[in-house]
Design a protein around this motif. Structure first.
Motif, PDB file in Angstrom:
ATOM      1  N   SER A 130       4.746 -16.586   8.793  1.00 43.38           N
ATOM      2  CA  SER A 130       5.776 -15.866   8.030  1.00 43.38           C
ATOM      3  C   SER A 130       5.278 -14.487   7.625  1.00 43.38           C
ATOM      4  O   SER A 130       6.025 -13.509   7.652  1.00 43.38           O
ATOM      5  N   VAL A 131       4.007 -14.417   7.241  1.00 40.28           N
ATOM      6  CA  VAL A 131       3.418 -13.139   6.822  1.00 40.28           C
ATOM      7  C   VAL A 131       3.179 -12.243   8.030  1.00 40.28           C
ATOM      8  O   VAL A 131       3.479 -11.043   7.984  1.00 40.28           O
ATOM      9  N   THR A 132       2.672 -12.802   9.116  1.00 38.08           N
ATOM     10  CA  THR A 132       2.393 -11.972  10.292  1.00 38.08           C
ATOM     11  C   THR A 132       3.678 -11.395  10.871  1.00 38.08           C
ATOM     12  O   THR A 132       3.675 -10.263  11.366  1.00 38.08           O
ATOM     13  N   LYS A 133       4.769 -12.159  10.792  1.00 36.07           N
ATOM     14  CA  LYS A 133       6.060 -11.639  11.255  1.00 36.07           C
ATOM     15  C   LYS A 133       6.485 -10.436  10.416  1.00 36.07           C
ATOM     16  O   LYS A 133       6.897  -9.402  10.951  1.00 36.07           O
ATOM     17  N   LYS A 134       6.361 -10.548   9.100  1.00 35.90           N
ATOM     18  CA  LYS A 134       6.719  -9.440   8.204  1.00 35.90           C
ATOM     19  C   LYS A 134       5.712  -8.294   8.309  1.00 35.90           C
ATOM     20  O   LYS A 134       6.070  -7.135   8.116  1.00 35.90           O
ATOM     21  N   PHE A 135       4.467  -8.609   8.623  1.00 37.55           N
ATOM     22  CA  PHE A 135       3.426  -7.591   8.806  1.00 37.55           C
ATOM     23  C   PHE A 135       3.839  -6.619   9.914  1.00 37.55           C
ATOM     24  O   PHE A 135       3.621  -5.415   9.818  1.00 37.55           O
ATOM     25  N   LYS A 136       4.463  -7.152  10.949  1.00 38.97           N
ATOM     26  CA  LYS A 136       4.873  -6.337  12.095  1.00 38.97           C
ATOM     27  C   LYS A 136       6.133  -5.522  11.824  1.00 38.97           C
ATOM     28  O   LYS A 136       6.421  -4.572  12.537  1.00 38.97           O
ATOM     29  N   SER A 137       6.869  -5.897  10.804  1.00 38.20           N
ATOM     30  CA  SER A 137       8.099  -5.195  10.439  1.00 38.20           C
ATOM     31  C   SER A 137       7.769  -4.110   9.417  1.00 38.20           C
ATOM     32  O   SER A 137       7.682  -4.377   8.220  1.00 38.20           O
ATOM     33  N   VAL A 138       7.603  -2.885   9.894  1.00 31.67           N
ATOM     34  CA  VAL A 138       7.131  -1.796   9.024  1.00 31.67           C
ATOM     35  C   VAL A 138       8.124  -1.442   7.922  1.00 31.67           C
ATOM     36  O   VAL A 138       7.739  -0.849   6.907  1.00 31.67           O
ATOM     37  N   ASN A 139       9.385  -1.786   8.077  1.00 31.58           N
ATOM     38  CA  ASN A 139      10.373  -1.501   7.034  1.00 31.58           C
ATOM     39  C   ASN A 139      10.326  -2.508   5.895  1.00 31.58           C
ATOM     40  O   ASN A 139      10.824  -2.236   4.809  1.00 31.58           O
ATOM     41  N   THR A 168      -9.301  -4.909   1.211  1.00 31.02           N
ATOM     42  CA  THR A 168      -8.364  -5.631   2.069  1.00 31.02           C
ATOM     43  C   THR A 168      -7.277  -6.345   1.277  1.00 31.02           C
ATOM     44  O   THR A 168      -6.091  -6.227   1.581  1.00 31.02           O
ATOM     45  N   VAL A 169      -7.685  -7.101   0.261  1.00 29.09           N
ATOM     46  CA  VAL A 169      -6.712  -7.965  -0.417  1.00 29.09           C
ATOM     47  C   VAL A 169      -5.792  -7.203  -1.364  1.00 29.09           C
ATOM     48  O   VAL A 169      -4.722  -7.711  -1.705  1.00 29.09           O
ATOM     49  N   ASP A 170      -6.157  -6.008  -1.775  1.00 28.55           N
ATOM     50  CA  ASP A 170      -5.277  -5.223  -2.642  1.00 28.55           C
ATOM     51  C   ASP A 170      -3.917  -5.051  -1.975  1.00 28.55           C
ATOM     52  O   ASP A 170      -2.879  -5.384  -2.546  1.00 28.55           O
ATOM     53  N   GLU A 171      -3.906  -4.548  -0.774  1.00 27.96           N
ATOM     54  CA  GLU A 171      -2.650  -4.355  -0.042  1.00 27.96           C
ATOM     55  C   GLU A 171      -2.065  -5.681   0.454  1.00 27.96           C
ATOM     56  O   GLU A 171      -0.855  -5.891   0.411  1.00 27.96           O
ATOM     57  N   LEU A 172      -2.934  -6.574   0.915  1.00 21.12           N
ATOM     58  CA  LEU A 172      -2.461  -7.824   1.509  1.00 21.12           C
ATOM     59  C   LEU A 172      -1.766  -8.722   0.493  1.00 21.12           C
ATOM     60  O   LEU A 172      -0.729  -9.322   0.801  1.00 21.12           O
ATOM     61  N   THR A 173      -2.287  -8.816  -0.717  1.00 18.39           N
ATOM     62  CA  THR A 173      -1.620  -9.656  -1.716  1.00 18.39           C
ATOM     63  C   THR A 173      -0.242  -9.093  -2.054  1.00 18.39           C
ATOM     64  O   THR A 173       0.680  -9.860  -2.328  1.00 18.39           O
ATOM     65  N   GLY A 174      -0.110  -7.782  -2.014  1.00 20.82           N
ATOM     66  CA  GLY A 174       1.208  -7.178  -2.234  1.00 20.82           C
ATOM     67  C   GLY A 174       2.194  -7.575  -1.152  1.00 20.82           C
ATOM     68  O   GLY A 174       3.358  -7.891  -1.433  1.00 20.82           O
ATOM     69  N   LEU A 175       1.741  -7.559   0.096  1.00 25.96           N
ATOM     70  CA  LEU A 175       2.593  -7.967   1.209  1.00 25.96           C
ATOM     71  C   LEU A 175       2.972  -9.441   1.098  1.00 25.96           C
ATOM     72  O   LEU A 175       4.139  -9.814   1.280  1.00 25.96           O
ATOM     73  N   ILE A 176       1.996 -10.276   0.770  1.00 23.26           N
ATOM     74  CA  ILE A 176       2.267 -11.716   0.649  1.00 23.26           C
ATOM     75  C   ILE A 176       3.234 -11.981  -0.501  1.00 23.26           C
ATOM     76  O   ILE A 176       4.150 -12.804  -0.372  1.00 23.26           O
ATOM     77  N   SER A 193      -5.542  -3.955   8.096  1.00 26.36           N
ATOM     78  CA  SER A 193      -6.237  -4.160   9.377  1.00 26.36           C
ATOM     79  C   SER A 193      -7.652  -3.599   9.345  1.00 26.36           C
ATOM     80  O   SER A 193      -8.598  -4.231   9.831  1.00 26.36           O
ATOM     81  N   LYS A 194      -7.787  -2.415   8.774  1.00 25.88           N
ATOM     82  CA  LYS A 194      -9.108  -1.790   8.650  1.00 25.88           C
ATOM     83  C   LYS A 194     -10.017  -2.649   7.776  1.00 25.88           C
ATOM     84  O   LYS A 194     -11.191  -2.851   8.089  1.00 25.88           O
ATOM     85  N   ALA A 245       8.558  -4.287   2.924  1.00 25.38           N
ATOM     86  CA  ALA A 245       7.463  -3.952   1.998  1.00 25.38           C
ATOM     87  C   ALA A 245       6.723  -2.718   2.519  1.00 25.38           C
ATOM     88  O   ALA A 245       5.506  -2.722   2.711  1.00 25.38           O
ATOM     89  N   ALA A 246       7.489  -1.679   2.754  1.00 29.82           N
ATOM     90  CA  ALA A 246       6.960  -0.466   3.383  1.00 29.82           C
ATOM     91  C   ALA A 246       5.804   0.158   2.606  1.00 29.82           C
ATOM     92  O   ALA A 246       4.981   0.867   3.185  1.00 29.82           O
ATOM     93  N   GLY A 247       5.704  -0.123   1.310  1.00 25.08           N
ATOM     94  CA  GLY A 247       4.616   0.426   0.507  1.00 25.08           C
ATOM     95  C   GLY A 247       3.276  -0.239   0.760  1.00 25.08           C
ATOM     96  O   GLY A 247       2.233   0.268   0.323  1.00 25.08           O
ATOM     97  N   CYS A 248       3.275  -1.366   1.435  1.00 24.67           N
ATOM     98  CA  CYS A 248       2.025  -2.069   1.756  1.00 24.67           C
ATOM     99  C   CYS A 248       1.458  -1.489   3.047  1.00 24.67           C
ATOM    100  O   CYS A 248       2.063  -1.604   4.108  1.00 24.67           O
ATOM    101  N   ASN A 249       0.309  -0.896   2.946  1.00 25.42           N
ATOM    102  CA  ASN A 249      -0.296  -0.171   4.045  1.00 25.42           C
ATOM    103  C   ASN A 249      -0.953  -1.139   5.043  1.00 25.42           C
ATOM    104  O   ASN A 249      -2.041  -1.661   4.784  1.00 25.42           O
ATOM    105  N   ARG A 250      -0.296  -1.367   6.166  1.00 22.31           N
ATOM    106  CA  ARG A 250      -0.813  -2.290   7.186  1.00 22.31           C
ATOM    107  C   ARG A 250      -2.108  -1.791   7.815  1.00 22.31           C
ATOM    108  O   ARG A 250      -2.973  -2.576   8.177  1.00 22.31           O
TER     109      ARG A 250
END
Length: 188
Positions: A138-147, A111-119, A158-159, A149-154
């Motif tokens: 702030s993070v949840t808003k960007k989480f919803k914006s797929v464009n 989980t945190v591998d991708e999430l720390t990248g997004l943060i 979530s999984k 940090a597109a390399g971070c697999n949402r």
């Protein structure tokens, strides 16, 4: 295995500062969660530090080439055990590896591998360039914006949250708090 030894080992195989920082960031988050769950914080942090040990030299064999690396390093690093190898492989489950995260530590790493990248990306987009003033929204808003940090697999994030059995917002908060503990070292 302690974090200093893990980082020294990582530096034998990784030279890129961005990847080294990412591995330290994941290690920091792993330490935070280990402390939260009452687990061995040094071990969890070491696993986080080592999770991408094969990525720079073997990007097409990520999460599989690490087995040969760890086998070659076991004599000099007897703390490298099957649990560590399995955890490192499992963070690529469904992406580049067939090894499923089973143990709590592995689920957190997944989980945190991708999430720390997004943060981290969210922090760099802030005027402060820091997690010190960042909020979950702030993070949840960007989480919803797929464009963004597109390399971070949402989907992976979530999984992973579902595998951990925790609310995603709670995991985001914990990752922010973890990254704040070493924000100067992590550059955010």
């Amino acid at each position: 295995m302690n974090p200093q030894n893990a980082y020294e080992l990582l530096q034998k195989y990784v030279q890129g500062e961005t990847l080294l920082r990412h591995c330290r960031t994941v290690g920091t988050a792993m330490r935070y969660f280990a402390e939260k769950y009452g687990e061995d914080a040094d071990y969890w942090e070491s696993v986080g530090i080592l999770h991408d040990i094969d990525y720079e030299q073997h990007p097409d064999e990520h999460c599989t080439a690490c087995v040969d690396i760890f086998d070659a390093e076991k004599a000099a690093n007897p703390a490298i055990d099957d649990q560590l190898v399995h955890a490192v492989q499992s963070h690529g489950w469904g992406i580049c590896a067939d090894v499923e995260p089973v143990h709590k530590m592995e689920k957190v790493l997944f989980t945190v591998d991708e999430l720390t990248g997004l943060i981290f990306a969210c922090a760099m987009a802030r005027p402060s360039k820091s997690v010190t003033d960042m909020e979950v929204k702030s993070v949840t808003k960007k989480f919803k914006s797929v464009n963004f940090a597109a390399g971070c697999n949402r989907d992976v994030i979530s999984k992973g949250a579902a595998m951990m059995g925790e609310d995603l917002n709670s995991i985001i908060q914990d990752c922010i708090l973890a990254m704040r503990t070493r924000h100067d070292d992590l550059g955010c």
